[in-house]
Structures are given as C-alpha cells and as structure tokens.
Design a protein around this motif. Structure first.
Motif, mmCIF file in Angstrom:
data_model
loop_
_atom_site.group_PDB
_atom_site.id
_atom_site.type_symbol
_atom_site.label_atom_id
_atom_site.label_comp_id
_atom_site.label_asym_id
_atom_site.label_seq_id
_atom_site.Cartn_x
_atom_site.Cartn_y
_atom_site.Cartn_z
ATOM 1 N N VAL A 1 6.502 -4.259 -16.224
ATOM 2 C CA VAL A 1 7.689 -4.557 -15.614
ATOM 3 C C VAL A 1 8.019 -6.023 -16.141
ATOM 4 C CG1 VAL A 1 9.191 -4.801 -13.646
ATOM 5 C CG2 VAL A 1 7.409 -2.829 -13.911
ATOM 6 N N THR A 2 9.245 -6.018 -16.730
ATOM 7 C CA THR A 2 9.725 -7.510 -16.972
ATOM 8 C C THR A 2 10.673 -8.061 -15.640
ATOM 9 O OG1 THR A 2 10.097 -7.025 -19.315
ATOM 10 C CG2 THR A 2 11.514 -8.801 -18.212
ATOM 11 N N VAL A 3 10.234 -9.182 -15.154
ATOM 12 C CA VAL A 3 10.888 -10.057 -13.987
ATOM 13 C C VAL A 3 11.756 -10.845 -14.428
ATOM 14 C CG1 VAL A 3 10.512 -11.078 -12.087
ATOM 15 C CG2 VAL A 3 8.757 -9.464 -12.856
ATOM 16 N N PRO A 4 13.105 -10.795 -14.636
ATOM 17 C CA PRO A 4 13.982 -11.825 -14.985
ATOM 18 C C PRO A 4 14.067 -12.880 -14.108
ATOM 19 C CG PRO A 4 14.951 -9.555 -14.775
ATOM 20 C CD PRO A 4 13.927 -9.319 -14.120
ATOM 21 N N ALA A 5 14.666 -13.971 -14.631
ATOM 22 C CA ALA A 5 14.598 -15.344 -13.835
ATOM 23 C C ALA A 5 15.194 -15.253 -12.395
ATOM 24 C CB ALA A 5 15.255 -16.467 -14.800
ATOM 25 N N ASP A 6 16.294 -14.543 -12.340
ATOM 26 C CA ASP A 6 17.012 -14.276 -11.181
ATOM 27 C C ASP A 6 16.713 -13.176 -10.387
ATOM 28 O OD1 ASP A 6 17.951 -12.275 -12.861
ATOM 29 O OD2 ASP A 6 20.247 -12.822 -12.329
ATOM 30 N N ALA B 1 12.473 -1.505 -8.412
ATOM 31 C CA ALA B 1 13.280 -1.142 -9.376
ATOM 32 C C ALA B 1 13.023 -0.155 -10.371
ATOM 33 C CB ALA B 1 14.408 -2.233 -10.026
ATOM 34 N N ALA B 2 11.800 -0.328 -10.618
ATOM 35 C CA ALA B 2 10.977 0.166 -11.662
ATOM 36 C C ALA B 2 10.222 1.621 -10.986
ATOM 37 C CB ALA B 2 9.853 -0.366 -12.213
ATOM 38 N N GLY B 3 10.630 1.915 -9.871
ATOM 39 C CA GLY B 3 10.230 3.153 -8.926
ATOM 40 C C GLY B 3 8.788 3.014 -8.257
ATOM 41 N N VAL B 4 8.274 1.842 -8.082
ATOM 42 C CA VAL B 4 7.015 1.791 -7.427
ATOM 43 C C VAL B 4 7.285 1.348 -6.131
ATOM 44 C CG1 VAL B 4 4.824 0.337 -7.591
ATOM 45 C CG2 VAL B 4 5.734 0.919 -9.763
ATOM 46 N N GLU B 5 6.965 2.113 -5.060
ATOM 47 C CA GLU B 5 6.974 1.896 -3.897
ATOM 48 C C GLU B 5 5.969 0.812 -3.123
ATOM 49 O OE1 GLU B 5 9.256 2.884 -1.917
ATOM 50 O OE2 GLU B 5 10.590 3.589 -3.427
ATOM 51 N N VAL B 6 6.431 -0.117 -2.481
ATOM 52 C CA VAL B 6 5.503 -1.419 -2.007
ATOM 53 C C VAL B 6 5.845 -1.580 -0.670
ATOM 54 C CG1 VAL B 6 4.784 -1.980 -4.199
ATOM 55 C CG2 VAL B 6 6.778 -3.128 -3.262
ATOM 56 N N LEU B 7 5.137 -1.730 0.332
ATOM 57 C CA LEU B 7 5.516 -2.322 1.414
ATOM 58 C C LEU B 7 6.052 -3.726 1.575
ATOM 59 C CD1 LEU B 7 2.771 -1.037 3.945
ATOM 60 C CD2 LEU B 7 5.024 -0.253 3.713
ATOM 61 N N PHE B 8 7.185 -4.071 2.388
ATOM 62 C CA PHE B 8 7.610 -5.361 2.521
ATOM 63 C C PHE B 8 8.539 -5.264 3.698
ATOM 64 C CE2 PHE B 8 11.063 -2.621 0.617
ATOM 65 C CZ PHE B 8 12.315 -3.399 0.992
ATOM 66 N N SER B 9 8.863 -6.560 4.007
ATOM 67 C CA SER B 9 9.649 -6.675 5.313
ATOM 68 C C SER B 9 10.628 -7.930 4.979
ATOM 69 C CB SER B 9 8.703 -6.842 6.550
ATOM 70 O OG SER B 9 9.420 -6.858 7.636
ATOM 71 N N CYS B 10 9.985 -9.157 5.574
ATOM 72 C CA CYS B 10 10.916 -10.330 5.898
ATOM 73 C C CYS B 10 11.546 -10.790 4.371
ATOM 74 C CB CYS B 10 10.201 -11.313 6.310
ATOM 75 S SG CYS B 10 8.915 -12.369 5.112
ATOM 76 N N THR B 11 11.078 -10.528 3.376
ATOM 77 C CA THR B 11 11.515 -10.870 1.742
ATOM 78 C C THR B 11 11.839 -12.528 1.920
ATOM 79 O OG1 THR B 11 13.970 -10.963 2.372
ATOM 80 C CG2 THR B 11 12.796 -8.820 1.548
ATOM 81 N N GLU B 12 10.818 -13.330 2.755
ATOM 82 C CA GLU B 12 11.262 -14.854 2.955
ATOM 83 C C GLU B 12 9.734 -15.125 2.537
ATOM 84 O OE1 GLU B 12 14.830 -15.459 5.898
ATOM 85 O OE2 GLU B 12 12.815 -15.205 6.890
#
Length: 311
Positions: A237-242, A251-262
C-alpha cells in the motif's frame, strides 16, 4: 491475537466525586471477565464513531466485574456526556480489551503521582504495591477537594496518601516526592498533560512511567510518501504524505482495530517486521520506540521509503 469483545451490563452507577461517575460492568450471563493487571484500560463503544478508553480501577481479583470512572468534561468530544447522561442502570454497552501499556513493574519503592481522573489506573497499583510489601507514597491533586475522587477508599492508607486540592495548596509540590529518589524507586504518574510534562522535566526517564489521556506535543518532521508491505495479506500500500498508515490500510480493504486515532490508546499497535518507524505516539516508552518492534499506525510514519507490517 484475539481481543475479548462483549456486551456488558451496567450494574451500578455511583458518584465518586463532583463530576466523576463510577460504573460497575458485569457480563449479562454472569460469565467471568478476562484477567487484567493494574494499569489496564478497556475500549468502551458508546455509539457509531463514539468510542473511548477508560482505565480499570477496581479489584483485579474480582473476575466478575469491571469498574471504570468517567469525568464529565465540559469541553469534551461527547463521550463523557454520553456516559453521564445516557448510560443508565441495566443498559448494555460493548467493550473490548483489556489492554495495558502502563504495567506496574516490580520495585522495592514507588512514588505515585495522580492528577484528577488520573487516579483511576493508580488505584489498583496502590493495592498491588501494598500486597507486595513495597514502600510507596501517593501525591494526588485536583482542582477542589470535592472534585478529588475515591478519597474515602484512599483513607485506609493513612499518611502515605497526600491529597492536595489546588484551590487550597496550589500546584502539586513535585519536589517533595521527586528529589533524592532512593535507589530502586519507580515513579508512576497519570493526569493532565501539564502535570506529566512537569514530572518528566524533574524525573530521570529510566525511573518514570506515565500514561497520557491526550496526545503529547510532537516535534515531527515533514511528512513524505512511503510504501507499506502487509505481510499477512501479501499487499503493498502506498501511504501519501497527507494520509495516515491506518487510513491507507483501511482504504485498501484491510480491517484493523483502532480507536482514538491520536496515538494515546494503543488499540492500533502493530508489529513491525522490517523498516524503521517514525514514532509519533504518546504510548510507547523511549526504549520501546527505539526497538522499533511495534508502532501505532494511526499517527506514526516511516523514516525511510518502506515498512513491512504484520497485517
């Protein structure tokens, strides 16, 4: 690794202080809950796009119940208001965990420092230190005496606990507990960011363990594009700068656990198989970041052109 997830029932709601609500959660069928150690927290799913982390502050030996405490934050993002206003007795709430990035390490002596709701992960640590026969003290501050939670529970420890309301005594006297630390002493601190920053300035890093409820100010460099190879799914997967690693992976369809995003909760911690992460989280210790074995993909990036992650 399989993460425990279940709907638990709110068995009790009690005021722990002005603006602080203590909740006891149980499994609706009376099943045992997973074991946990002092310092652990759980994810509480309050609704769509509304998920928060709360420290477990009960007794780890009680497998039948989990206790959390929630401060009503006037300028919060809606989580604490939901708990205080809408989560009633008998209601069910989905939880995940527990997770622990704030474990109590064995030591002969401890200095505990808590500010406000930061007492929650510290409470079970005191009982564990007591049971282990360690020497310890707690310095515990809050805005007012009525806003300081669990004072009755802490009363059994006598003069080892110093309660210091800011409107009576001013800012916490950190020098009283941090100067001339005896050999073997570990310092555990949880509370508002300014308190943690002040403690970090005064305490040797190798002695200090902290937990933050909000992100630490980072001095990050300029973002650049890089690639992430996902070892389990065989995709790159390419991760753009922003864009964050988390968002690019999802966005590539891979499900991962996350919560706070901080970068504060640790939910999205991911094993790094190759490459050097650019750590921007507020969870991992300096030593853990230096090892490069894991990273928080919601905020951290890459110091080169490519990472290989265990996803």
């Amino acid at each position: 690794m399989t993460v425990y997830e279940a709907e638990l029932v709110v068995e009790s709601r009690e005021s722990a202080a002005d603006g602080v609500l203590a909740l006891t959660l149980r499994h609706p069928l009376g099943e045992d809950l997973p074991e946990w150690e002092p310092g652990a927290h759980i994810d509480v799913v309050l609704g769509p796009e509304l998920e928060r982390q709360y420290s477990l502050c009960g007794d780890p030996a009680d497998r039948g119940a989990w206790r959390i405490a929630v401060l009503r934050e006037a300028d919060g993002r809606g989580g604490s208001a939901h708990v205080h206003e809408e989560l009633g007795l008998g209601d069910k709430v989905r939880v995940r965990g527990p997770r622990n990035h704030f474990r109590l390490e064995p030591a002969p002596r401890y200095r505990f420092i808590a500010g406000g709701i930061g007492i929650t992960p510290i409470l079970p640590m005191l009982a564990a230190a007591e049971a282990a026969g360690a020497q310890w003290t707690l310095l515990y501050g809050g805005r007012t005496r009525n806003s300081i939670a669990f004072t009755e529970e802490l009363g059994r420890y006598g003069d080892r606990v110093t309660v210091a309301p800011q409107d009576e005594t001013g800012l916490l006297d950190l020098a009283s507990v941090l100067e001339d630390l005896p050999d073997g002493t570990l310092v555990y601190c949880c509370g508002p960011g300014p308190l943690l920053d002040a403690v970090e300035e005064r305490c040797p890093a190798e002695r200090l363990r902290v937990e933050r409820f909000s992100p630490k100010e980072q001095q990050a460099g300029e973002n650049s594009e890089f690639e992430v190879e996902l070892a389990q799914s065989g995709r790159t997967v390419t991760v753009p700068a922003d864009v964050s690693v988390l968002d690019a992976v999802r966005a590539a369809g891979v499900e991962v656990l996350f919560s706070c995003t901080e970068g504060t909760c640790g939910t999205c911690e991911t094993d790094v198989l190759d490459g050097t992460p650019d750590h921007r989280d507020s969870v991992l210790t300096a030593e853990e970041q230096e090892s490069g074995e894991t990273m928080m993909i919601c905020v951290s990036r890459c110091r080169g052109k490519r990472l290989v992650l265990d996803l």
